[in-house]
Design a protein around this motif. Structure first.
Motif, PDB file in Angstrom:
ATOM      1  N   GLY A 133       0.783  -1.227   0.000  1.00 34.44           N
ATOM      2  CA  GLY A 133       0.000   0.000   0.000  1.00 34.44           C
ATOM      3  C   GLY A 133       0.816   1.278   0.000  1.00 34.44           C
ATOM      4  N   HIS A 134       2.130   1.166  -0.001  1.00 36.77           N
ATOM      5  CA  HIS A 134       2.978   2.363   0.054  1.00 36.77           C
ATOM      6  C   HIS A 134       2.796   3.212  -1.196  1.00 36.77           C
ATOM      7  N   MET A 135       2.554   4.481  -1.020  1.00 35.46           N
ATOM      8  CA  MET A 135       2.446   5.432  -2.123  1.00 35.46           C
ATOM      9  C   MET A 135       3.807   6.100  -2.303  1.00 35.46           C
ATOM     10  N   LEU A 136       4.360   5.977  -3.525  1.00 38.69           N
ATOM     11  CA  LEU A 136       5.674   6.566  -3.789  1.00 38.69           C
ATOM     12  C   LEU A 136       5.663   8.069  -3.571  1.00 38.69           C
ATOM     13  N   GLU A 137       6.731   8.555  -2.996  1.00 40.66           N
ATOM     14  CA  GLU A 137       6.900   9.984  -2.757  1.00 40.66           C
ATOM     15  C   GLU A 137       8.276  10.406  -3.238  1.00 40.66           C
ATOM     16  N   ASN A 138       8.422  11.699  -3.495  1.00 43.65           N
ATOM     17  CA  ASN A 138       9.721  12.239  -3.840  1.00 43.65           C
ATOM     18  C   ASN A 138      10.670  11.950  -2.680  1.00 43.65           C
ATOM     19  N   GLY A 139      11.833  11.389  -2.992  1.00 39.97           N
ATOM     20  CA  GLY A 139      12.793  11.028  -1.954  1.00 39.97           C
ATOM     21  C   GLY A 139      12.843   9.535  -1.684  1.00 39.97           C
ATOM     22  N   ASP A 140      11.885   8.756  -2.236  1.00 40.80           N
ATOM     23  CA  ASP A 140      11.906   7.308  -2.094  1.00 40.80           C
ATOM     24  C   ASP A 140      12.913   6.714  -3.083  1.00 40.80           C
ATOM     25  N   ALA A 141      13.535   5.621  -2.689  1.00 39.23           N
ATOM     26  CA  ALA A 141      14.445   4.895  -3.577  1.00 39.23           C
ATOM     27  C   ALA A 141      14.262   3.402  -3.343  1.00 39.23           C
ATOM     28  N   ALA A 142      14.402   2.632  -4.404  1.00 33.53           N
ATOM     29  CA  ALA A 142      14.202   1.189  -4.292  1.00 33.53           C
ATOM     30  C   ALA A 142      15.272   0.539  -3.417  1.00 33.53           C
ATOM     31  N   TYR A 143      16.544   0.808  -3.713  1.00 30.77           N
ATOM     32  CA  TYR A 143      17.614   0.102  -3.014  1.00 30.77           C
ATOM     33  C   TYR A 143      18.664   0.999  -2.372  1.00 30.77           C
ATOM     34  N   LEU A 144      18.591   2.291  -2.585  1.00 33.67           N
ATOM     35  CA  LEU A 144      19.581   3.188  -1.992  1.00 33.67           C
ATOM     36  C   LEU A 144      19.231   3.452  -0.530  1.00 33.67           C
ATOM     37  N   PRO A 145      20.213   3.407   0.338  1.00 34.33           N
ATOM     38  CA  PRO A 145      19.949   3.640   1.763  1.00 34.33           C
ATOM     39  C   PRO A 145      19.518   5.076   2.057  1.00 34.33           C
ATOM     40  N   ILE A 146      18.770   5.224   3.126  1.00 29.86           N
ATOM     41  CA  ILE A 146      18.347   6.549   3.592  1.00 29.86           C
ATOM     42  C   ILE A 146      19.592   7.402   3.813  1.00 29.86           C
ATOM     43  N   GLY A 147      19.532   8.647   3.376  1.00 31.88           N
ATOM     44  CA  GLY A 147      20.646   9.574   3.535  1.00 31.88           C
ATOM     45  C   GLY A 147      21.574   9.642   2.330  1.00 31.88           C
ATOM     46  N   THR A 148      21.405   8.744   1.345  1.00 28.54           N
ATOM     47  CA  THR A 148      22.238   8.783   0.139  1.00 28.54           C
ATOM     48  C   THR A 148      21.968  10.076  -0.611  1.00 28.54           C
ATOM     49  N   SER A 149      23.016  10.809  -0.939  1.00 19.41           N
ATOM     50  CA  SER A 149      22.868  12.063  -1.674  1.00 19.41           C
ATOM     51  C   SER A 149      22.542  11.788  -3.131  1.00 19.41           C
TER      52      SER A 149
END
Length: 192
Positions: A35-51
């Protein structure tokens, strides 16, 4: 987006980042439910905080740089024409017809035809609803860019659909048919 970095030895290089656009806020892999709705800033496999950066020389509507890899738009959210997101006009080196069995090159388009095809392609109206799942024949073209990366185009002659996002113009259809015929005359037959 489609990851294209580090797929081939020729891509093992340092890419020049442009302006920083932001950071990954949420990693979908193993964290998002159905049910997750994609948002700007989401990434499939990149860790949180990746520039995430612009890739120098390209529009961020087409390519981004993150963690040393290039990411390329697969389905744009807003575009009127193919040229609105496929930022390749001044980057194309060559176009080749490739085998759908082993991706070997069957023949290259002439420089004149390459320029004509790119002009026609970028002017085509973008239509995200196009799909041709029942195609009998698919022809694959590889666009080699000056930075040694490639873009693959899939063309379905029966429907005139290219990459599931545009119907080719009559001029582009004639150009593709002429180039495929020339390659066939040279003895390289595309698989059907």
């Amino acid at each position: 987006m489609r990851r294209i970095g580090k797929q081939a030895a020729s891509l093992e290089r340092q890419w020049t980042p442009g302006k920083k656009l932001g950071e990954v806020q949420f990693m979908l892999d193993e964290h998002a439910d159905a049910g997750h709705m994609l948002e700007n800033g989401d990434a499939a496999y990149l860790p949180i905080g990746t520039s995430v950066y612009e890739l120098e020389g390209y529009s961020p509507a087409f390519r981004l740089l993150a963690d040393g890899d290039i990411y390329e738009v697969k389905e744009p959210t807003s575009a009127q024409t193919i040229g609105d997101f496929l930022d390749i006009e001044n980057h194309v080196d060559s176009i080749a017809l490739v085998s759908n069995k082993d991706r070997s090159e069957l023949g290259q388009l002439s420089q004149t035809s390459t320029k004509e095809l790119i002009t026609e392609l970028l002017a085509l109206p973008y239509d995200s609803s196009l799909r041709d799942q029942n195609a009998q024949t698919r022809l694959f073209f590889q666009i080699r860019l000056k930075d040694s990366t490639t873009i693959r185009l899939t063309y379905t002659p029966e429907s005139g659909i290219i990459n599931n996002y545009a119907i080719v113009s009559d001029e582009m259809k004639s150009l593709l048919e002429r180039e495929v015929a020339a390659i066939q005359e040279a003895g390289r037959e595309p698989e059907r």
